[in-house]
Write an enzyme that holds these catalytic residues in place. Structure first.
Site, PDB file in Angstrom:
ATOM      1  N   LYS A   8      38.898 -40.143 -41.338  1.00  0.00           N
ATOM      2  CA  LYS A   8      37.791 -39.973 -42.289  1.00  0.00           C
ATOM      3  C   LYS A   8      37.984 -40.728 -43.587  1.00  0.00           C
ATOM      4  CE  LYS A   8      37.675 -35.593 -43.400  1.00  0.00           C
ATOM      5  NZ  LYS A   8      38.857 -35.092 -42.758  1.00  0.00           N
ATOM      6  N   ARG A  21      33.968 -27.740 -45.637  1.00  0.00           N
ATOM      7  CA  ARG A  21      34.992 -27.376 -44.664  1.00  0.00           C
ATOM      8  C   ARG A  21      34.738 -26.025 -44.031  1.00  0.00           C
ATOM      9  NH1 ARG A  21      39.059 -31.076 -46.645  1.00  0.00           N
ATOM     10  NH2 ARG A  21      40.952 -31.014 -45.449  1.00  0.00           N
ATOM     11  N   ARG A  31      51.611 -40.268 -39.814  1.00  0.00           N
ATOM     12  CA  ARG A  31      51.264 -40.309 -41.230  1.00  0.00           C
ATOM     13  C   ARG A  31      52.332 -39.593 -42.058  1.00  0.00           C
ATOM     14  NH1 ARG A  31      45.448 -38.170 -43.200  1.00  0.00           N
ATOM     15  NH2 ARG A  31      46.432 -36.148 -43.418  1.00  0.00           N
ATOM     16  N   ARG A  57      53.250 -37.197 -47.136  1.00  0.00           N
ATOM     17  CA  ARG A  57      52.371 -36.238 -47.825  1.00  0.00           C
ATOM     18  C   ARG A  57      52.930 -34.832 -47.675  1.00  0.00           C
ATOM     19  NH1 ARG A  57      45.887 -36.657 -46.924  1.00  0.00           N
ATOM     20  NH2 ARG A  57      46.121 -34.431 -46.645  1.00  0.00           N
ATOM     21  N   ARG A  81      46.544 -26.545 -40.730  1.00  0.00           N
ATOM     22  CA  ARG A  81      45.312 -27.284 -41.042  1.00  0.00           C
ATOM     23  C   ARG A  81      44.449 -27.473 -39.802  1.00  0.00           C
ATOM     24  NH1 ARG A  81      47.670 -32.275 -43.150  1.00  0.00           N
ATOM     25  NH2 ARG A  81      45.630 -32.995 -43.799  1.00  0.00           N
TER      26      ARG A  81
HETATM   27  P1  AMP Z   1      42.319 -33.532 -47.311  1.00  0.00           P
HETATM   28  O1  AMP Z   1      42.873 -34.649 -48.120  1.00  0.00           O
HETATM   29  O2  AMP Z   1      40.818 -33.588 -47.170  1.00  0.00           O
HETATM   30  O3  AMP Z   1      43.004 -33.361 -45.977  1.00  0.00           O
HETATM   31  O4  AMP Z   1      42.604 -32.190 -48.129  1.00  0.00           O
HETATM   32  C1  AMP Z   1      43.919 -31.781 -48.437  1.00  0.00           C
HETATM   33  C2  AMP Z   1      43.934 -30.294 -48.793  1.00  0.00           C
HETATM   34  O5  AMP Z   1      43.101 -30.074 -49.943  1.00  0.00           O
HETATM   35  C3  AMP Z   1      43.369 -29.368 -47.729  1.00  0.00           C
HETATM   36  O6  AMP Z   1      44.324 -29.024 -46.733  1.00  0.00           O
HETATM   37  C4  AMP Z   1      42.954 -28.173 -48.569  1.00  0.00           C
HETATM   38  O7  AMP Z   1      44.082 -27.409 -48.964  1.00  0.00           O
HETATM   39  C5  AMP Z   1      42.398 -28.842 -49.816  1.00  0.00           C
HETATM   40  N1  AMP Z   1      40.952 -29.135 -49.688  1.00  0.00           N
HETATM   41  C6  AMP Z   1      40.350 -30.356 -49.609  1.00  0.00           C
HETATM   42  N2  AMP Z   1      39.024 -30.244 -49.499  1.00  0.00           N
HETATM   43  C7  AMP Z   1      38.763 -28.909 -49.499  1.00  0.00           C
HETATM   44  C8  AMP Z   1      37.584 -28.134 -49.387  1.00  0.00           C
HETATM   45  N3  AMP Z   1      36.390 -28.716 -49.210  1.00  0.00           N
HETATM   46  N4  AMP Z   1      37.696 -26.782 -49.444  1.00  0.00           N
HETATM   47  C9  AMP Z   1      38.886 -26.182 -49.596  1.00  0.00           C
HETATM   48  N5  AMP Z   1      40.048 -26.837 -49.686  1.00  0.00           N
HETATM   49  C10 AMP Z   1      39.999 -28.199 -49.636  1.00  0.00           C
END
Ligand code: AMP
Length: 188
Positions: free
Chosen positions: A13, A88, A127, A133, A144
């Site tokens: 994404k 989400r 990754r 990360r 996740r």
């Molecule tokens: P991502 O980079 O999109 O994988 O997001 C990393 C982490 O940020 C996720 O595992 C959540 O802990 C938090 N996060 C990102 N977007 C959201 C969202 N829309 N709602 C809640 N937590 C989020």
């Protein structure tokens, strides 16, 4: 053009949003990136979000919505945006529709980047090794993926029922997937 990108963690994404943003000259809004910035800057929001993110869980809906609303008020979103990592869950999907209705910027389309689960697990392990990360450890990845299946997958159905969803095959090299997305957006 106003678009949401949906897909499991590791579906590509973020990378695809970066490519498509450049092709369409619109903003790329990643709630994960916005949260990581807050964590780095040690803001109150960042302090609240840090442990939750490291556990692979979802940060509170209200916190993320407030942050998103502030981001959407910035000038660069006027030409359109790609939302990456939001919504989400179904509460966020409803909140997004309400927010975008209020600011009179409804979504044009939701793109699901579809990648089989086995490939997702392999990609996330790669990754973790490359980027280091904090939330790519095996336990966090499991958390996740579980949250994705339980909470985010229903969002796919929400948009499918609303006739707003296109599904793009996310398997293959990056350029091929970008081309498929642009074709789905009918600009290729
Ligand atoms: P991502 O980079 O999109 O994988 O997001 C990393 C982490 O940020 C996720 O595992 C959540 O802990 C938090 N996060 C990102 N977007 C959201 C969202 N829309 N709602 C809640 N937590 C989020």
């Amino acid at each position: 053009m106003r678009i949401v990108f949906l897909g499991a963690p590791g579906s590509g994404k973020g990378t695809q949003a970066t490519n498509v943003k450049a092709a369409l000259a619109i903003a790329h809004i990643s709630t994960g990136d916005l949260l990581r910035e807050q964590v780095r800057a040690h803001t109150a929001l960042g302090r609240q979000a840090k442990a939750v993110m490291e556990a692979g869980k979802l940060v509170s809906d209200a916190l993320v919505l407030g942050m998103l609303e502030a981001r959407l008020a910035e000038a660069d979103t006027a030409a359109g945006f790609i939302l990456d990592g939001y919504p989400r869950n179904l509460v966020q999907a409803a909140a997004l529709d309400a927010l975008l209705a209020r600011i009179e910027q409804p979504l044009d389309l939701v793109v699901l980047i579809d990648v089989p689960n086995e490939l997702i697990v392999t990609r996330l392990a790669g990754r973790a090794a490359e980027e280091g990360r904090q939330d790519d450890t095996p336990e966090t990845v499991r958390a996740r993926l579980q949250i994705y299946a339980e909470q985010t997958a229903p969002v796919i159905e929400f948009y499918r029922r609303g006739n707003r969803l296109v599904v793009v095959d996310g398997v293959g090299d990056m350029a091929a997937v970008s081309a498929r997305i642009l074709a789905a957006l009918r600009i290729l």
